[in-house]
Scaffold this motif. Structure first.
Motif: not given
Length: 222
Positions: A112-117, A153-159, A198-202
């Motif tokens: 999801f992070d890399y593929l683009r349309v 980790l995934q929320l950091h990456r694509v959240g 992650i709560i504080e990060f968002r």
């Protein structure tokens, strides 16, 4: 250095025949069975969590090479079909292998992070990625540090990307995360710390403040 040459270091964990298949796919995709290549990458990603974190870039490089050479999308179609198959069987995968499940979530988020349309994330992956993250935020998953670590980790990456695509589902996901943090039955102290981070990060606009970085990462290292 081209995309293909940057990907070759990731191929070393495969046997010699598969290494050759992947190297050819990166340089001359029309010369190999790209559906087979997609299956090889997915299979390896489900077994190797290190590879699953980086496989998205390799997939992107193969898609770019195929597009330039033939203007087709055989590899992308095969990749998305296989991701869909594994998505439909995700509960069975989790029951069979927690590591395989964590690898799958890592891999689909990486894709999801890399593929683009048209320079936009793929809409077809938004809800499957959300569904995987929602599964990681269920009470039985929050009791397992591997799944909490994967979720964070995934929320950091694509959240941030996901929230732009569907903010309502992100709100719903963080209700689950806050409930899990506030009702810490079976939660380890590390899991609680990760969820709070992650709560504080968002809340900080998907950014880590220097004070938060110092606090959380000193706590984790301790």
């Amino acid at each position: 250095m081209g995309e293909a040459s940057r990907e070759e270091y990731k191929i070393q964990s495969f046997d010699a025949e598969t290494q050759q298949l992947l190297k050819t796919a990166l340089k001359d995709p029309g010369a190999v069975d790209l559906e087979k290549v997609a299956n090889v990458i997915v299979d390896h990603s489900l077994q190797d969590c290190v590879f699953s974190k980086e496989a998205g870039r390799m997939c992107y490089a193969i898609i770019q090479a195929e597009s330039k050479q033939a203007g087709q999308s055989v590899f992308r179609r095969g990749l998305l079909n296989r991701l869909q198959q594994e998505y439909q069987a995700r509960e069975q995968l989790r029951a069979r292998s927690l590591q395989g499940w964590v690898c799958y979530v890592t891999f689909i988020c990486n894709i999801f992070d890399y593929l683009r349309v048209n320079n936009m994330p793929m809409m077809a992956l938004v809800n499957p990625v959300y569904d995987c993250l929602f599964r990681l935020a269920q009470p039985d998953s929050l009791s397992k540090e591997e799944e909490v670590d994967c979720l964070v980790l995934q929320l950091h990456r694509v959240g941030e990307q996901l929230e732009k695509m569907n903010g309502q589902r992100m709100d719903e996901l963080f209700v689950l995360i806050r409930d899990g943090f506030l009702l810490p039955t079976g939660l380890s102290s590390l899991a609680q710390l990760l969820l709070l981070e992650i709560i504080e990060f968002r809340a900080a606009g998907w950014k880590t403040t220097p004070a938060a970085h110092k606090y959380y990462y000193s706590e984790v290292s301790d």
